[in-house]
Scaffold this active site. Structure first.
Site, PDB file in Angstrom:
ATOM      1  N   CYS A   6      -2.770   9.582  -8.691  1.00 43.57           N
ATOM      2  CA  CYS A   6      -3.055   8.283  -8.083  1.00 43.57           C
ATOM      3  C   CYS A   6      -2.868   8.346  -6.556  1.00 43.57           C
ATOM      4  O   CYS A   6      -1.814   8.755  -6.057  1.00 43.57           O
ATOM      5  CB  CYS A   6      -2.133   7.220  -8.684  1.00 43.57           C
ATOM      6  SG  CYS A   6      -2.200   5.650  -7.814  1.00 43.57           S
ATOM      7  N   ASP A  32      -4.216  -0.424   5.839  1.00 43.17           N
ATOM      8  CA  ASP A  32      -5.435   0.002   5.173  1.00 43.17           C
ATOM      9  C   ASP A  32      -6.188   0.965   6.100  1.00 43.17           C
ATOM     10  O   ASP A  32      -6.313   0.729   7.294  1.00 43.17           O
ATOM     11  CB  ASP A  32      -6.316  -1.216   4.849  1.00 43.17           C
ATOM     12  CG  ASP A  32      -7.423  -0.889   3.856  1.00 43.17           C
ATOM     13  OD1 ASP A  32      -7.384  -1.429   2.728  1.00 43.17           O
ATOM     14  OD2 ASP A  32      -8.319  -0.091   4.208  1.00 43.17           O
ATOM     15  N   HIS A  48       4.002   2.747 -10.485  1.00 44.21           N
ATOM     16  CA  HIS A  48       2.564   2.667 -10.750  1.00 44.21           C
ATOM     17  C   HIS A  48       2.257   1.666 -11.861  1.00 44.21           C
ATOM     18  O   HIS A  48       2.699   1.823 -12.995  1.00 44.21           O
ATOM     19  CB  HIS A  48       2.024   4.043 -11.154  1.00 44.21           C
ATOM     20  CG  HIS A  48       0.553   4.023 -11.463  1.00 44.21           C
ATOM     21  ND1 HIS A  48      -0.394   4.255 -10.505  1.00 44.21           N
ATOM     22  CD2 HIS A  48      -0.122   3.755 -12.601  1.00 44.21           C
ATOM     23  CE1 HIS A  48      -1.590   4.146 -11.039  1.00 44.21           C
ATOM     24  NE2 HIS A  48      -1.462   3.838 -12.321  1.00 44.21           N
ATOM     25  N   ASN A  89      -7.857  -7.487  -5.539  1.00 45.23           N
ATOM     26  CA  ASN A  89      -9.113  -7.168  -6.217  1.00 45.23           C
ATOM     27  C   ASN A  89      -8.746  -6.576  -7.565  1.00 45.23           C
ATOM     28  O   ASN A  89      -8.090  -5.527  -7.624  1.00 45.23           O
ATOM     29  CB  ASN A  89      -9.930  -6.168  -5.395  1.00 45.23           C
ATOM     30  CG  ASN A  89     -10.373  -6.753  -4.070  1.00 45.23           C
ATOM     31  OD1 ASN A  89     -10.686  -7.940  -3.989  1.00 45.23           O
ATOM     32  ND2 ASN A  89     -10.392  -5.939  -3.038  1.00 45.23           N
ATOM     33  N   GLY A  95     -14.406  -5.476  -7.082  1.00 45.78           N
ATOM     34  CA  GLY A  95     -14.520  -4.353  -6.153  1.00 45.78           C
ATOM     35  C   GLY A  95     -13.279  -3.494  -6.072  1.00 45.78           C
ATOM     36  O   GLY A  95     -13.093  -2.762  -5.094  1.00 45.78           O
ATOM     37  N   HIS A 100      -4.141   1.236  -8.542  1.00 45.22           N
ATOM     38  CA  HIS A 100      -2.690   1.033  -8.406  1.00 45.22           C
ATOM     39  C   HIS A 100      -2.589  -0.345  -7.757  1.00 45.22           C
ATOM     40  O   HIS A 100      -3.057  -0.533  -6.622  1.00 45.22           O
ATOM     41  CB  HIS A 100      -2.092   2.147  -7.526  1.00 45.22           C
ATOM     42  CG  HIS A 100      -0.606   2.051  -7.291  1.00 45.22           C
ATOM     43  ND1 HIS A 100       0.238   3.139  -7.449  1.00 45.22           N
ATOM     44  CD2 HIS A 100       0.173   1.028  -6.868  1.00 45.22           C
ATOM     45  CE1 HIS A 100       1.477   2.766  -7.148  1.00 45.22           C
ATOM     46  NE2 HIS A 100       1.464   1.492  -6.793  1.00 45.22           N
ATOM     47  N   HIS A 102      -2.341  -3.573  -5.815  1.00 41.10           N
ATOM     48  CA  HIS A 102      -1.983  -3.755  -4.401  1.00 41.10           C
ATOM     49  C   HIS A 102      -2.432  -5.119  -3.916  1.00 41.10           C
ATOM     50  O   HIS A 102      -3.462  -5.641  -4.332  1.00 41.10           O
ATOM     51  CB  HIS A 102      -2.615  -2.655  -3.534  1.00 41.10           C
ATOM     52  CG  HIS A 102      -4.086  -2.458  -3.752  1.00 41.10           C
ATOM     53  ND1 HIS A 102      -4.578  -1.743  -4.825  1.00 41.10           N
ATOM     54  CD2 HIS A 102      -5.168  -2.869  -3.049  1.00 41.10           C
ATOM     55  CE1 HIS A 102      -5.898  -1.732  -4.769  1.00 41.10           C
ATOM     56  NE2 HIS A 102      -6.290  -2.414  -3.707  1.00 41.10           N
ATOM     57  N   HIS A 104      -3.754  -7.047  -0.649  1.00 40.36           N
ATOM     58  CA  HIS A 104      -4.275  -6.940   0.706  1.00 40.36           C
ATOM     59  C   HIS A 104      -3.702  -8.108   1.516  1.00 40.36           C
ATOM     60  O   HIS A 104      -3.803  -9.258   1.093  1.00 40.36           O
ATOM     61  CB  HIS A 104      -5.809  -7.103   0.716  1.00 40.36           C
ATOM     62  CG  HIS A 104      -6.567  -6.024   0.022  1.00 40.36           C
ATOM     63  ND1 HIS A 104      -7.216  -5.018   0.696  1.00 40.36           N
ATOM     64  CD2 HIS A 104      -6.810  -5.812  -1.289  1.00 40.36           C
ATOM     65  CE1 HIS A 104      -7.834  -4.226  -0.169  1.00 40.36           C
ATOM     66  NE2 HIS A 104      -7.607  -4.685  -1.388  1.00 40.36           N
TER      67      HIS A 104
HETATM   68  P1  5GP Z   1      -9.451  -2.205  -3.452  1.00 37.00           P
HETATM   69  O1  5GP Z   1     -10.919  -2.197  -3.236  1.00 37.00           O
HETATM   70  O2  5GP Z   1      -9.033  -1.273  -4.567  1.00 37.00           O
HETATM   71  O3  5GP Z   1      -8.866  -3.570  -3.589  1.00 37.00           O
HETATM   72  O4  5GP Z   1      -8.824  -1.662  -2.098  1.00 37.00           O
HETATM   73  C1  5GP Z   1      -8.539  -0.334  -1.848  1.00 37.00           C
HETATM   74  C2  5GP Z   1      -8.254  -0.233  -0.377  1.00 37.00           C
HETATM   75  O5  5GP Z   1      -7.625   1.005  -0.127  1.00 37.00           O
HETATM   76  C3  5GP Z   1      -9.511  -0.293   0.504  1.00 37.00           C
HETATM   77  O6  5GP Z   1      -9.432  -1.402   1.386  1.00 37.00           O
HETATM   78  C4  5GP Z   1      -9.506   1.052   1.235  1.00 37.00           C
HETATM   79  O7  5GP Z   1      -9.936   0.948   2.576  1.00 37.00           O
HETATM   80  C5  5GP Z   1      -8.064   1.496   1.111  1.00 37.00           C
HETATM   81  N1  5GP Z   1      -7.889   2.927   1.086  1.00 37.00           N
HETATM   82  C6  5GP Z   1      -8.610   3.810   0.350  1.00 37.00           C
HETATM   83  N2  5GP Z   1      -8.147   5.061   0.548  1.00 37.00           N
HETATM   84  C7  5GP Z   1      -7.117   4.955   1.419  1.00 37.00           C
HETATM   85  C8  5GP Z   1      -6.226   5.914   2.005  1.00 37.00           C
HETATM   86  O8  5GP Z   1      -6.296   7.110   1.759  1.00 37.00           O
HETATM   87  N3  5GP Z   1      -5.289   5.434   2.867  1.00 37.00           N
HETATM   88  C9  5GP Z   1      -5.168   4.105   3.167  1.00 37.00           C
HETATM   89  N4  5GP Z   1      -4.224   3.751   4.030  1.00 37.00           N
HETATM   90  N5  5GP Z   1      -5.991   3.177   2.619  1.00 37.00           N
HETATM   91  C10 5GP Z   1      -6.942   3.599   1.760  1.00 37.00           C
HETATM   92 ZN    ZN Z   2      -0.203   4.819  -8.552  1.00 39.60          ZN
END
Ligand code: 5GP
Ligand code: ZN
Length: 114
Positions: A6, A32, A48, A89, A95, A100, A102, A104
């Site tokens: 992950c 991010d 996790h 999300n 999206g 894992h 999270h 935003h």
């Molecule tokens: P989701 O779409 O799953 O809600 O958001 C995933 C977020 O993780 C995205 O906004 C993306 O820019 C961020 N992200 C993806 N890979 C990485 C990474 O390697 N490092 C960091 N800091 N953010 C990441």
């Molecule tokens: Zn995880």
């Protein structure tokens, strides 16, 4: 997806670099990599869990801490007064890309609903 593979578990374990904004024993917050607003921080439980359907697996109090840390991050990065969005999300239509859980934390500009 197990914890070894992950992405956010690797970030929490500091096997991958991130710009850490906050950390304690339960919660980890980092910028991010592809910020969609002047403030765009991700707040995650160290443990996790993939999504909201698994949130019951978290120890008592961690869910509350996630939201408290979101607020603390907003305070630290000076967007409390202007306002900010806390967004999860959850699943494909929302999206979700990283499975894992999270939060935003988005701020520093006018934010709309999608
Ligand atoms: P989701 O779409 O799953 O809600 O958001 C995933 C977020 O993780 C995205 O906004 C993306 O820019 C961020 N992200 C993806 N890979 C990485 C990474 O390697 N490092 C960091 N800091 N953010 C990441
Ligand atoms: Zn995880």
């Amino acid at each position: 997806m197990n914890q070894e593979d992950c992405l956010f578990c690797k970030i929490v374990r500091k096997e991958l670099n991130s710009n850490v904004v906050y950390e304690d024993d339960e919660v980890f917050a980092f910028e991010d990599i592809n910020g969609r607003a002047p403030v765009h921080v991700l707040v995650v439980p160290r443990q996790h869990v993939a999504n909201l359907e698994e949130i019951g697996q978290l120890p008592d109090g961690v869910t509350k801490r996630l939201f408290e840390v979101a607020s603390e991050v907003a305070e630290k990065l000076d967007v409390t007064e202007g306002g900010y969005a806390v967004r999860i999300n959850n699943g494909q239509d929302a999206g979700q890309e990283v499975f894992h859980l999270h939060l935003h934390v988005l701020g520093g500009k006018r934010l709309g609903m999608p």
